[in-house]
Design a protein around this motif. Structure first.
Motif, PDB file in Angstrom:
ATOM      1  N   LEU A  43       3.426  -0.721 -13.975  1.00  0.00           N
ATOM      2  CA  LEU A  43       2.956   0.650 -13.806  1.00  0.00           C
ATOM      3  C   LEU A  43       2.837   1.331 -15.158  1.00  0.00           C
ATOM      4  O   LEU A  43       3.467   0.920 -16.147  1.00  0.00           O
ATOM      5  N   LEU A  99       5.474  -5.314 -10.079  1.00  0.00           N
ATOM      6  CA  LEU A  99       4.347  -4.463 -10.416  1.00  0.00           C
ATOM      7  C   LEU A  99       4.497  -3.933 -11.830  1.00  0.00           C
ATOM      8  O   LEU A  99       5.606  -3.667 -12.301  1.00  0.00           O
ATOM      9  N   GLN A 127       0.828  -1.207   0.000  1.00  0.00           N
ATOM     10  CA  GLN A 127       0.000   0.000   0.000  1.00  0.00           C
ATOM     11  C   GLN A 127       0.864   1.259   0.000  1.00  0.00           C
ATOM     12  O   GLN A 127       0.534   2.245  -0.667  1.00  0.00           O
ATOM     13  N   GLU A 163       2.118   1.708  -3.559  1.00  0.00           N
ATOM     14  CA  GLU A 163       1.048   2.107  -4.459  1.00  0.00           C
ATOM     15  C   GLU A 163       0.679   3.577  -4.263  1.00  0.00           C
ATOM     16  O   GLU A 163       0.491   4.324  -5.237  1.00  0.00           O
ATOM     17  N   SER A 177      -0.111  -6.853 -10.959  1.00  0.00           N
ATOM     18  CA  SER A 177       0.988  -7.366 -10.147  1.00  0.00           C
ATOM     19  C   SER A 177       1.052  -8.871 -10.288  1.00  0.00           C
ATOM     20  O   SER A 177       0.047  -9.522 -10.588  1.00  0.00           O
ATOM     21  N   LEU A 235      -1.243   1.821 -11.355  1.00  0.00           N
ATOM     22  CA  LEU A 235      -0.932   0.398 -11.223  1.00  0.00           C
ATOM     23  C   LEU A 235      -1.819  -0.401 -12.171  1.00  0.00           C
ATOM     24  O   LEU A 235      -3.041  -0.373 -12.072  1.00  0.00           O
ATOM     25  N   TRP A 265       3.592   5.914  -5.655  1.00  0.00           N
ATOM     26  CA  TRP A 265       3.609   6.020  -7.111  1.00  0.00           C
ATOM     27  C   TRP A 265       2.380   6.745  -7.641  1.00  0.00           C
ATOM     28  O   TRP A 265       2.459   7.455  -8.641  1.00  0.00           O
ATOM     29  N   ARG A 266       1.250   6.588  -6.982  1.00  0.00           N
ATOM     30  CA  ARG A 266       0.055   7.308  -7.416  1.00  0.00           C
ATOM     31  C   ARG A 266       0.248   8.813  -7.265  1.00  0.00           C
ATOM     32  O   ARG A 266      -0.201   9.597  -8.117  1.00  0.00           O
TER      33      ARG A 266
END
Length: 222
Positions: free
Chosen positions: A145, A143, A116, A119, A132, A129, A122-123
């Motif tokens: 991306l 992952l 989490q 994620e 995975s 995403l 990167w968000r």
């Protein structure tokens, strides 16, 4: 033969209403008390001879309402207090997490929380995403991306390593070339060897070590 455990209806009611917000439970307590009290104190209707078969039903239900008018609101009040207690406990837990040393928190972090964290970080940077490949044996994954229409691979298989060498970077770079991605990330809570850093500097690989993850963790607290 094992006997199954049985719970009392009053306890089951507490479990159900305990999931409601405390203000909803207090509202239900007041509403149930007003309705039941009005019914318990209302006069019995006059019955004709043809209705004498149900004459005992009225007094019975009113006697029952005399008791339930206190029991049911108390259940809602107890559930409201339980909801407040759980909320305060959650706030204390969050406060403890916020004051904990980021390095210690990162080392003790389980895979779902670590996933989490990645994620969310990167968000915030504009990545999305796409998927995975979870590995059940060590609870880690790679992952896929996307950013500005281009694909990136993130290697997280060795996120628990104290020091990561160049071999995982070579494997990731081969996958990047094979799958047509434009770049990739390698993640570890530890640090990278000099050889790994030199290899990444010559290719489209971004290394995310423990120090950077701690900065991401501090950013997620804001």
């Amino acid at each position: 033969m094992a006997q199954s455990q049985r719970t009392f209806p009053y306890a089951d009611l507490l479990i159900v209403v305990g999931r409601l917000p405390f203000w909803a439970n207090l509202g239900c307590a007041l509403l149930s008390w007003v309705v039941l009290r009005h019914y318990a104190n209302s006069p019995l209707p006059l019955l004709s001879g043809s209705q004498s078969a149900g004459i005992l039903a009225g007094p019975f239900f009113r006697q029952l309402a005399m008791v339930v008018q206190y029991v049911l609101p108390l259940a809602f009040v107890a559930a409201a207090l339980l909801a407040v207690f759980n909320c305060l406990r959650l706030l204390r837990h969050r406060r403890a997490v916020l004051t904990q040393n980021p390095a210690a928190l990162l080392n003790n972090m389980a895979w779902p929380a670590f996933f989490q964290l990645l994620e969310q970080a990167w968000r915030r940077k504009g990545y999305r995403l796409l998927g995975s490949s979870l590995t059940a044996t060590d609870a880690s994954c790679d992952l896929l991306l996307q950013h500005s229409g281009e694909r990136y691979l993130a290697h997280c298989q060795h996120w628990r390593a104290s020091k990561l060498g160049v071999t995982p970077l070579r494997e990731l770079f081969d996958r990047i070339v094979t799958e047509g991605a434009v770049g990739g990330f390698v993640v570890t809570c530890g640090e990278f060897s000099d050889e790994a850093r030199a290899f990444a500097a010559e290719r489209q690989l971004e290394l995310i070590d423990g120090a950077r993850l701690q900065r991401w963790l501090l950013a997620s607290r804001r």
